[in-house]
Enzyme design. Sequence first.
Site, PDB file in Angstrom:
ATOM      1  N   LYS A  33       0.797  -1.203   0.000  1.00  0.00           N
ATOM      2  CA  LYS A  33       0.000   0.000   0.000  1.00  0.00           C
ATOM      3  C   LYS A  33       0.847   1.278   0.000  1.00  0.00           C
ATOM      4  CE  LYS A  33      -1.438   1.317   3.788  1.00  0.00           C
ATOM      5  NZ  LYS A  33      -2.042   1.504   5.128  1.00  0.00           N
ATOM      6  N   THR A  34       1.795   1.330   0.923  1.00  0.00           N
ATOM      7  CA  THR A  34       2.623   2.531   1.026  1.00  0.00           C
ATOM      8  C   THR A  34       3.410   2.751  -0.258  1.00  0.00           C
ATOM      9  OG1 THR A  34       2.844   2.030   3.364  1.00  0.00           O
ATOM     10  CG2 THR A  34       4.288   3.724   2.487  1.00  0.00           C
ATOM     11  N   ASP A 219      -4.627   8.143   3.302  1.00  0.00           N
ATOM     12  CA  ASP A 219      -4.254   6.789   3.715  1.00  0.00           C
ATOM     13  C   ASP A 219      -5.154   6.355   4.883  1.00  0.00           C
ATOM     14  OD1 ASP A 219      -2.902   4.440   3.878  1.00  0.00           O
ATOM     15  OD2 ASP A 219      -1.144   5.265   4.903  1.00  0.00           O
ATOM     16  N   GLU A 220      -5.280   5.075   5.103  1.00  0.00           N
ATOM     17  CA  GLU A 220      -6.074   4.523   6.214  1.00  0.00           C
ATOM     18  C   GLU A 220      -7.485   5.113   6.239  1.00  0.00           C
ATOM     19  OE1 GLU A 220      -4.730   2.140   7.781  1.00  0.00           O
ATOM     20  OE2 GLU A 220      -2.628   2.523   8.273  1.00  0.00           O
ATOM     21  N   GLN A 250      -9.506  -3.560   8.408  1.00  0.00           N
ATOM     22  CA  GLN A 250      -8.570  -3.039   9.409  1.00  0.00           C
ATOM     23  C   GLN A 250      -9.115  -1.796  10.096  1.00  0.00           C
ATOM     24  OE1 GLN A 250      -4.244  -3.256   8.418  1.00  0.00           O
ATOM     25  NE2 GLN A 250      -4.968  -3.904   6.411  1.00  0.00           N
ATOM     26  N   ARG A 630       0.404  -8.546  11.162  1.00  0.00           N
ATOM     27  CA  ARG A 630       1.672  -7.827  11.347  1.00  0.00           C
ATOM     28  C   ARG A 630       2.864  -8.767  11.185  1.00  0.00           C
ATOM     29  NH1 ARG A 630       0.157  -3.914   9.601  1.00  0.00           N
ATOM     30  NH2 ARG A 630      -1.671  -5.195   9.208  1.00  0.00           N
TER      31      ARG A 630
END
Length: 766
Positions: A33-34, A219-220, A250, A630
């Site tokens: 994603k980043t 983002d998010e 998430q 994670r």
Amino acid sequence: MSNFTAGLNPRQAEAVTAVGGPVLILAGPGSGKTRVITHRIAYLVAERGVKPWRIMAVTFTNKAAREMRERVDALLGEAAHSLTLGTFHAICARILRVDGGAIGIDRNFSIYDDADQLGVAKRVFSELGVDPKQFSPRAVLGAISRAKNELRDADEYARAAGSYFEEVVARVYRRYRDYLQAENAVDFDDLLIRTVDLFTGSPETLAKYQQRYVHVLVDEFQDTNVVQYVLVRELARGHNNLCVVGDPDQSIYRWRSADIRNILNFEQDFANTKVVLLEQNYRSTGTILEAAQGVISAADDRPEKGLWTENEHGLPVTVFEAQDDEGEAAYVVREIMSGLRSGQHPGDYAVMYRTNAQSRAVEEALVRSGIRYRLIGGTRFYDRREVKDLLAYLRLINNPRDSVSLARAINTPPRGIGPGTLNELSVWANALGVPMYHALQLLLAHDLGSGEAALDRPPPFSGRAVRPLLRFITLLNDLIELAQREPVADLLKELLERIDYRRYLLDGGDDGEDRWANAAELVNLASQYDAEALDVARDLDADDEAPKEEIQRTALAAFLEDVALVSDADEVDQRQDAVTLITLHAAKGLEFPIVFILGVEENLLPHVRSLEDPEQMQEERRLFYVGITRARERLHLSHAMRRAAWGTAAFNDPSRFLRDIPPAVTTTRSRAEGHLVSRAATLRRQLGAAPNVAVAPAAAAQAGTNGQAESAFQPGDRVRHAKFGEGIVVSAAPRGEDFEVTVAFKGNFGVKKLLQSFAPLEKVFA
DNA sequence: ATACACGCGCTTTTT
DNA sequence: GCGCGTGTAT
């Protein structure tokens, strides 16, 4: 083909190059994603000719912003500098500094944190005669915050108030709002809400930003709340190039008013949205992903979305059953120790948990073993008393109307201005209709301490402690004057001298040295904010046509703003080779080779407070999912049969979520504690910490049997106590001539009371 | 005014 | 175990 899509998979490349109109990127964990966001920015600038200062990218933490900045820098070099990149809160703070004047916010406004808010709320409570025992100020602040995040102002709230509680909230809300306005202060929520107010109240300002930002990236997005949604929608209205990235699975900040519908309904809300799904995971082993999928697909109301990987299958997920939280911690340390022996590094490990309190047991075990660790959360540097003291002075210098800071600074170190005098000052200032700082200036100018008021003079100040007040205002004026020409660090040093702060700390107790070291560290941090450093930043931007107003922050304001907006998650420095201890919430966005998730138990994960509400239950599930995903290589889950929790021993069943993990990918371990005598000794040592654990004298232990002490009780036996009801034997062992039984009772019993009223234990055979 | 001792309720998560 | 508000002694 673009330079910035090389090495990306087709979906990622599509996400990078889909330009023109709204874009929704649904990105599963570990799906790059980043990378996609940073490449998209680079692509826009380098290949679509978009000026960096016409792009706004919003993140949730400063750390994410920093990382993104570094990665864009790596792709674009210094051209990226004028990009607007930061958290919602930081970006809004910047906008308010520049344009807040339009709605009556001076550019030197203070940002009130939780503790500051609480201070104001308590003041309001006492003025309104609301009993803080009847309604907790925290609960009222919580209600105010929720209202704000739904964009309901104090007047609207008052109109809609249905219950007595809501009426009280409405009254507090109004006065609280007025105080903040008078003190030129905003709280965290206000940073966003006042920006919305600004856009509503000043269409020209909104238009300016709408025209400026050709591209807006968020983002998010699954964690945005209504206010953030409105902000983004309004900003992007200009050019309709809104790109949001997120993952509904998430979404874990509902309790902070995040609204998952923002992402779920995005396609409907924005016409002609291009949707890109990133489902390939590059992070975790197949096993870990299967576990994650098992957990998340049991959630209802969830758009079907897959996650797959080409990574190898990997080792099984382990599920460990511990006797208690100490056993759990010991297990973690054993595993890490053995890992370190076979070549792992401390930095490869993360230990995650639902509540901060759970870190204690692990921390103690790590300290004993000498393993380096890093605790995220807990007491922040900026929350330390000495740091807050000094920041109060700096904030006061920056914004003298900040009465929260004034109240703190005015008698630190003690200079004879107690609560009484402060109150008199406040009453007097209120009577004059001026801020307390202003009242102090009047006091100084007219020396109103005694004598009768002349006609054109304010009424005399009735307080007796005029001398100390005059000394304080003189000091403050000197410091304000000094701040005009000295760098922040020098200002701080001068302040430390003038208030003899070192002496104050050293006289204050054994930890004075540590506190003084923290003060020194603050000076050190401040030294990064000297005018020169800011000038460098200014020069860097000078060759661009970026609007200059961006940079009009004084060093002091910049320092204070950054300090106010740092979060725990920002502290995570993965370059440091240490085991990371972190809550599941704070772990979002991070990854580690080896992850432990502790306390995978009913009442903890899912948390007790979420058992009744199905929505919250879903969120707990997603939180677990976030934790699982994670992990890159190994995932260790654990739960304890018994757990010490403030005064009450909790006996929790394994979490329901464990049942959703396919058994094929797990191995279960448990460890019967073999050395009961030492266990008993440990527990006895801990009596103070766990007051509900009673140690039965040998006589009582034997009362349950016919002298066969050794076989009288076994760990796990249920026992009855005449007074305290049913308990459970934690350990039982011969001890010299005696036989020691350790029993845990449910409920909140002081150990003294327990031992005083001792009655024989009786074994329960049910 | 200040320093300290005591009891009480408490924290799930945080920008 | 903790911080906070309250009460008491200096």
